[in-house]
Design a protein around this motif. Structure first.
Motif, PDB file in Angstrom:
ATOM      1  N   ALA A  18       0.660  -1.168   0.074  1.00  0.00           N
ATOM      2  CA  ALA A  18      -0.201  -0.024   0.095  1.00  0.00           C
ATOM      3  C   ALA A  18       0.779   1.165   0.189  1.00  0.00           C
ATOM      4  CB  ALA A  18      -0.875   0.078   1.167  1.00  0.00           C
ATOM      5  N   THR A  19       2.369   1.352   0.526  1.00  0.00           N
ATOM      6  CA  THR A  19       3.096   2.110   0.376  1.00  0.00           C
ATOM      7  C   THR A  19       3.636   2.549  -1.183  1.00  0.00           C
ATOM      8  OG1 THR A  19       4.923   0.968   0.890  1.00  0.00           O
ATOM      9  CG2 THR A  19       3.612   1.733   2.849  1.00  0.00           C
ATOM     10  N   VAL A  20       3.462   1.566  -1.804  1.00  0.00           N
ATOM     11  CA  VAL A  20       3.978   1.767  -3.130  1.00  0.00           C
ATOM     12  C   VAL A  20       3.209   2.538  -4.264  1.00  0.00           C
ATOM     13  CG1 VAL A  20       4.775   0.344  -5.235  1.00  0.00           C
ATOM     14  CG2 VAL A  20       5.178  -0.448  -2.911  1.00  0.00           C
ATOM     15  N   PRO A  21       3.717   3.405  -5.210  1.00  0.00           N
ATOM     16  CA  PRO A  21       2.884   3.900  -6.081  1.00  0.00           C
ATOM     17  C   PRO A  21       1.783   3.170  -7.050  1.00  0.00           C
ATOM     18  CG  PRO A  21       4.980   4.903  -6.101  1.00  0.00           C
ATOM     19  CD  PRO A  21       5.168   3.600  -5.219  1.00  0.00           C
ATOM     20  N   ASP A  22       0.887   3.637  -7.230  1.00  0.00           N
ATOM     21  CA  ASP A  22      -0.245   2.853  -8.044  1.00  0.00           C
ATOM     22  C   ASP A  22      -0.045   2.433  -9.116  1.00  0.00           C
ATOM     23  OD1 ASP A  22      -1.926   3.425  -5.846  1.00  0.00           O
ATOM     24  OD2 ASP A  22      -2.940   5.044  -6.704  1.00  0.00           O
ATOM     25  N   ASP A  23       1.042   3.233  -9.738  1.00  0.00           N
ATOM     26  CA  ASP A  23       1.270   2.703 -11.267  1.00  0.00           C
ATOM     27  C   ASP A  23       2.285   1.486 -11.186  1.00  0.00           C
ATOM     28  OD1 ASP A  23       3.138   4.612 -10.229  1.00  0.00           O
ATOM     29  OD2 ASP A  23       3.944   4.917 -12.175  1.00  0.00           O
ATOM     30  N   ILE A  24       3.202   1.283 -10.307  1.00  0.00           N
ATOM     31  CA  ILE A  24       4.086   0.454  -9.906  1.00  0.00           C
ATOM     32  C   ILE A  24       3.103  -0.824  -9.717  1.00  0.00           C
ATOM     33  CG2 ILE A  24       5.873  -0.551  -8.612  1.00  0.00           C
ATOM     34  CD1 ILE A  24       7.053   2.365  -8.484  1.00  0.00           C
ATOM     35  N   ASN A  25       2.304  -0.769  -8.705  1.00  0.00           N
ATOM     36  CA  ASN A  25       1.529  -1.825  -8.390  1.00  0.00           C
ATOM     37  C   ASN A  25       0.752  -2.340  -9.377  1.00  0.00           C
ATOM     38  OD1 ASN A  25       1.631  -2.883  -5.490  1.00  0.00           O
ATOM     39  ND2 ASN A  25       0.758  -0.884  -4.634  1.00  0.00           N
ATOM     40  N   ALA A  26       0.153  -1.690 -10.404  1.00  0.00           N
ATOM     41  CA  ALA A  26      -0.683  -2.028 -11.390  1.00  0.00           C
ATOM     42  C   ALA A  26       0.191  -3.019 -12.301  1.00  0.00           C
ATOM     43  CB  ALA A  26      -1.150  -0.914 -12.159  1.00  0.00           C
ATOM     44  N   GLU A  27       1.588  -2.439 -12.591  1.00  0.00           N
ATOM     45  CA  GLU A  27       2.496  -3.103 -13.099  1.00  0.00           C
ATOM     46  C   GLU A  27       2.556  -4.662 -12.582  1.00  0.00           C
ATOM     47  OE1 GLU A  27       4.870  -2.414 -16.404  1.00  0.00           O
ATOM     48  OE2 GLU A  27       2.725  -2.049 -16.489  1.00  0.00           O
ATOM     49  N   ARG A  28       3.022  -4.448 -11.170  1.00  0.00           N
ATOM     50  CA  ARG A  28       3.441  -5.886 -10.693  1.00  0.00           C
ATOM     51  C   ARG A  28       2.026  -6.779 -10.741  1.00  0.00           C
ATOM     52  NH1 ARG A  28       1.663  -7.602  -5.400  1.00  0.00           N
ATOM     53  NH2 ARG A  28       0.644  -5.553  -4.925  1.00  0.00           N
ATOM     54  N   LEU A  29       0.854  -6.349 -10.532  1.00  0.00           N
ATOM     55  CA  LEU A  29      -0.406  -7.107 -10.603  1.00  0.00           C
ATOM     56  C   LEU A  29      -0.536  -7.661 -11.855  1.00  0.00           C
ATOM     57  CD1 LEU A  29      -2.768  -4.971  -8.048  1.00  0.00           C
ATOM     58  CD2 LEU A  29      -1.474  -7.303  -7.740  1.00  0.00           C
ATOM     59  N   LYS A  30      -0.270  -6.946 -12.879  1.00  0.00           N
ATOM     60  CA  LYS A  30      -0.449  -7.475 -14.227  1.00  0.00           C
ATOM     61  C   LYS A  30       0.379  -8.521 -14.608  1.00  0.00           C
ATOM     62  CE  LYS A  30       1.459  -4.987 -17.643  1.00  0.00           C
ATOM     63  NZ  LYS A  30       1.669  -3.815 -18.833  1.00  0.00           N
ATOM     64  N   LEU A  31       1.822  -8.582 -13.849  1.00  0.00           N
ATOM     65  CA  LEU A  31       2.590  -9.606 -14.077  1.00  0.00           C
ATOM     66  C   LEU A  31       2.176 -10.753 -13.234  1.00  0.00           C
ATOM     67  CD1 LEU A  31       5.248 -11.017 -15.046  1.00  0.00           C
ATOM     68  CD2 LEU A  31       6.324  -9.614 -13.100  1.00  0.00           C
ATOM     69  N   ALA A  79      12.958   3.362  -9.631  1.00  0.00           N
ATOM     70  CA  ALA A  79      13.492   2.178 -10.583  1.00  0.00           C
ATOM     71  C   ALA A  79      13.673   0.964  -9.906  1.00  0.00           C
ATOM     72  CB  ALA A  79      14.569   2.711 -11.315  1.00  0.00           C
ATOM     73  N   THR A  80      14.461   1.078  -8.501  1.00  0.00           N
ATOM     74  CA  THR A  80      14.730  -0.112  -7.901  1.00  0.00           C
ATOM     75  C   THR A  80      13.485  -0.726  -7.376  1.00  0.00           C
ATOM     76  OG1 THR A  80      16.769   0.960  -7.200  1.00  0.00           O
ATOM     77  CG2 THR A  80      16.334  -0.849  -5.862  1.00  0.00           C
ATOM     78  N   ILE A  81      12.507   0.192  -6.837  1.00  0.00           N
ATOM     79  CA  ILE A  81      11.451  -0.659  -6.137  1.00  0.00           C
ATOM     80  C   ILE A  81      10.522  -1.141  -7.326  1.00  0.00           C
ATOM     81  CG2 ILE A  81       9.106  -0.025  -5.168  1.00  0.00           C
ATOM     82  CD1 ILE A  81      10.403   2.388  -3.771  1.00  0.00           C
ATOM     83  N   SER A  82      10.414  -0.594  -8.504  1.00  0.00           N
ATOM     84  CA  SER A  82       9.482  -1.045  -9.550  1.00  0.00           C
ATOM     85  C   SER A  82      10.286  -2.578 -10.095  1.00  0.00           C
ATOM     86  CB  SER A  82       9.625   0.152 -10.965  1.00  0.00           C
ATOM     87  OG  SER A  82       9.001  -0.718 -11.775  1.00  0.00           O
ATOM     88  N   ASP A  83      11.418  -2.373 -10.294  1.00  0.00           N
ATOM     89  CA  ASP A  83      12.253  -3.505 -10.596  1.00  0.00           C
ATOM     90  C   ASP A  83      12.254  -4.857 -10.003  1.00  0.00           C
ATOM     91  OD1 ASP A  83      12.868  -1.888 -13.166  1.00  0.00           O
ATOM     92  OD2 ASP A  83      14.947  -1.626 -12.728  1.00  0.00           O
ATOM     93  N   GLY A  84      12.428  -4.260  -8.525  1.00  0.00           N
ATOM     94  CA  GLY A  84      12.512  -5.344  -7.369  1.00  0.00           C
ATOM     95  C   GLY A  84      10.923  -5.864  -7.383  1.00  0.00           C
ATOM     96  N   LEU A  85       9.865  -5.361  -7.597  1.00  0.00           N
ATOM     97  CA  LEU A  85       8.537  -6.016  -7.225  1.00  0.00           C
ATOM     98  C   LEU A  85       8.264  -6.840  -8.381  1.00  0.00           C
ATOM     99  CD1 LEU A  85       6.420  -3.085  -5.680  1.00  0.00           C
ATOM    100  CD2 LEU A  85       7.302  -4.984  -4.652  1.00  0.00           C
ATOM    101  N   LEU A  86       8.792  -6.306  -9.721  1.00  0.00           N
ATOM    102  CA  LEU A  86       8.799  -7.312 -10.977  1.00  0.00           C
ATOM    103  C   LEU A  86       9.585  -8.718 -10.704  1.00  0.00           C
ATOM    104  CD1 LEU A  86       8.904  -5.113 -13.932  1.00  0.00           C
ATOM    105  CD2 LEU A  86       6.735  -6.190 -12.814  1.00  0.00           C
ATOM    106  N   SER A  87      10.601  -8.506  -9.907  1.00  0.00           N
ATOM    107  CA  SER A  87      11.795  -9.695  -9.651  1.00  0.00           C
ATOM    108  C   SER A  87      10.825 -10.754  -8.616  1.00  0.00           C
ATOM    109  CB  SER A  87      12.961  -9.302  -9.083  1.00  0.00           C
ATOM    110  OG  SER A  87      13.679  -8.900 -10.112  1.00  0.00           O
ATOM    111  N   MET A  88      10.222 -10.043  -7.608  1.00  0.00           N
ATOM    112  CA  MET A  88       9.375 -10.708  -6.637  1.00  0.00           C
ATOM    113  C   MET A  88       8.188 -11.437  -7.541  1.00  0.00           C
ATOM    114  SD  MET A  88       7.254  -9.209  -3.645  1.00  0.00           S
ATOM    115  CE  MET A  88       5.815  -8.670  -4.778  1.00  0.00           C
TER     116      MET A  88
END
Length: 395
Positions: A18-31, A79-88
């Motif tokens: 919930a602390t992560v920007p919405d657009d980054i979470n949207a990419e994470r959930l798409k993956l 960048a690090t948060i976005s890339d890290g959440l995709l790795s996760m």
């Protein structure tokens, strides 16, 4: 007597995301949707056969378009948060795919972004964002792993407008089928480490698939051999002048490996929790027994702590830039706790914990690779130890 309704399976117990920007979470959930719905039913078969479906995966990566804007000023803020959440999210279902993605998007593209000239960035990064070109990263050698800073044996020498490369690289993800490999070699003239964009079609380049792995079997690791491979001066990374530049790439990417540990542990916990709610013994689901709940709570505690540490390390890297000791602690802690968590998940499943059909066995094996690469547990421990004591324990 009716069975209690199971709660929704979640491993984000403290609502970290919930602390992560919405657009980054949207990419994470798409993956996450792709990995859960499309890849999970295929994962065990490819892992067991040690088969990598290149055309299918590259095609799906193009459609998912996860690299849009990567290595641009707009991307840099998170960048690090976005890339890290995709790795996760990759590793939550299949760490092999996290390695495939990270080698291309993190290590290879990262080398170009950090060490390439503006012309090289313009030439290589756009087609790599589109997955028209797939890359790899060649640093580790058959006899040189953790000691690569001083012990690099692959050589390069200047001959006119080209460089001649000789040597071998081992454990190189994507190497057997990719289009380009970033190769790090020691200059015979000045002994400095330099980086090269080696096109895999060049004469003298060959890559043999490594056999017999018990971890991350789906991703193909290669043994690269280079015999008098001629690389144009234009394909030498123009801003890679020493191993310190190589280290910049590794430090930047290391948070992503910590997130792989988070994802692998998260997946193991979620599979174990689901299994415990469904598996009946002595007339009750095993989730109702104290010993099983104890294992589940230990797993959840590990995952919760891992997310918090990896997220904070990523936030600091995005704000302050890469710091060796911060990414090293994240990787060391998350990889070690991942190993502990997958072992608990395997134990919770009893005999079924060694069967691929329940997925935990695959994550249990794959965690061993996460524990070992991007700096072993011991190397990362000494990096942090040096930072907190002021004394270096390196040889």
């Amino acid at each position: 007597m009716s069975r209690a309704r199971a709660p929704i399976t979640t491993s984000d117990f403290y609502d970290w995301f919930a602390t992560v920007p919405d657009d980054i979470n949207a990419e994470r959930l798409k993956l996450r949707q792709f990995m859960s719905e499309e890849w999970e039913p295929r994962a065990n078969g490819y892992w067991e056969r040690a088969e990598f479906p290149r055309e299918y995966l590259v095609s799906r990566m193009k459609e998912l378009d996860l690299l849009q804007g990567k290595y641009t000023p707009e991307h840099a803020a998170h960048a690090t948060i976005s890339d890290g959440l995709l790795s996760m999210e990759f590793a939550r279902v299949d760490p092999s795919l996290a390695t495939f993605f990270g080698v291309h998007a993190g290590l290879c593209m990262g080398s170009i972004a950090l060490c390439g000239s503006e012309a090289q960035k313009a030439e290589w990064l756009p087609p790599m964002r589109r997955w028209d070109i797939v890359g790899a990263f060649g640093l580790t050698e058959p006899d040189v792993g953790s000691g690569v800073a001083r012990g690099l044996t692959t050589t390069c020498r200047r001959e006119g407008d080209s460089w001649v490369l000789n040597g071998q690289k081992k454990w190189i993800g994507n190497a057997t089928w990719c289009d380009v490999v970033v190769i790090w070699a020691r200059d015979e003239a000045d002994q400095a480490v330099k980086g090269f964009l080696v096109r895999t079609s060049l004469p003298g380049y060959s890559a043999e698939m490594m056999q017999g792995k018990i971890a991350q079997r789906t991703v193909h690791n290669g043994l690269i051999t280079m015999r008098d491979v001629r690389v144009a001066e234009a394909d030498r990374l123009q801003n890679a002048r020493s191993f310190a530049d190589t280290q910049r790439v590794l430090v930047t990417a290391r948070c992503g490996t910590a997130w792989q540990g988070v994802g692998c542990a998260m997946g193991a916990y979620e599979y174990a929790l689901r299994y415990a709610g469904e598996r009946m013994q002595f007339g009750k689901p095993i989730a109702s027994y104290q010993l099983v709940q104890n294992m589940l709570v230990k797993m959840l505690g590990n995952v919760t702590a891992m997310i918090g540490l990896a997220l904070r390390a990523s936030e600091l890297q995005d704000r302050l830039g890469p710091k060796d000791e911060l990414s090293a602690l994240a990787k060391q802690f998350c990889a070690a706790k991942c190993r502990e968590t997958v072992a608990l998940a395997r134990e919770a499943l009893g005999g079924n914990g060694i069967l691929l059909e329940y997925h935990v066995a695959r994550l249990f094996a794959d965690a061993e690779a996460i524990y070992s690469y991007e700096g072993s547990n011991e190397i990362n421990t000494m990096i942090v130890g040096r930072a907190v004591t002021g004394h270096s324990a390196f040889v």
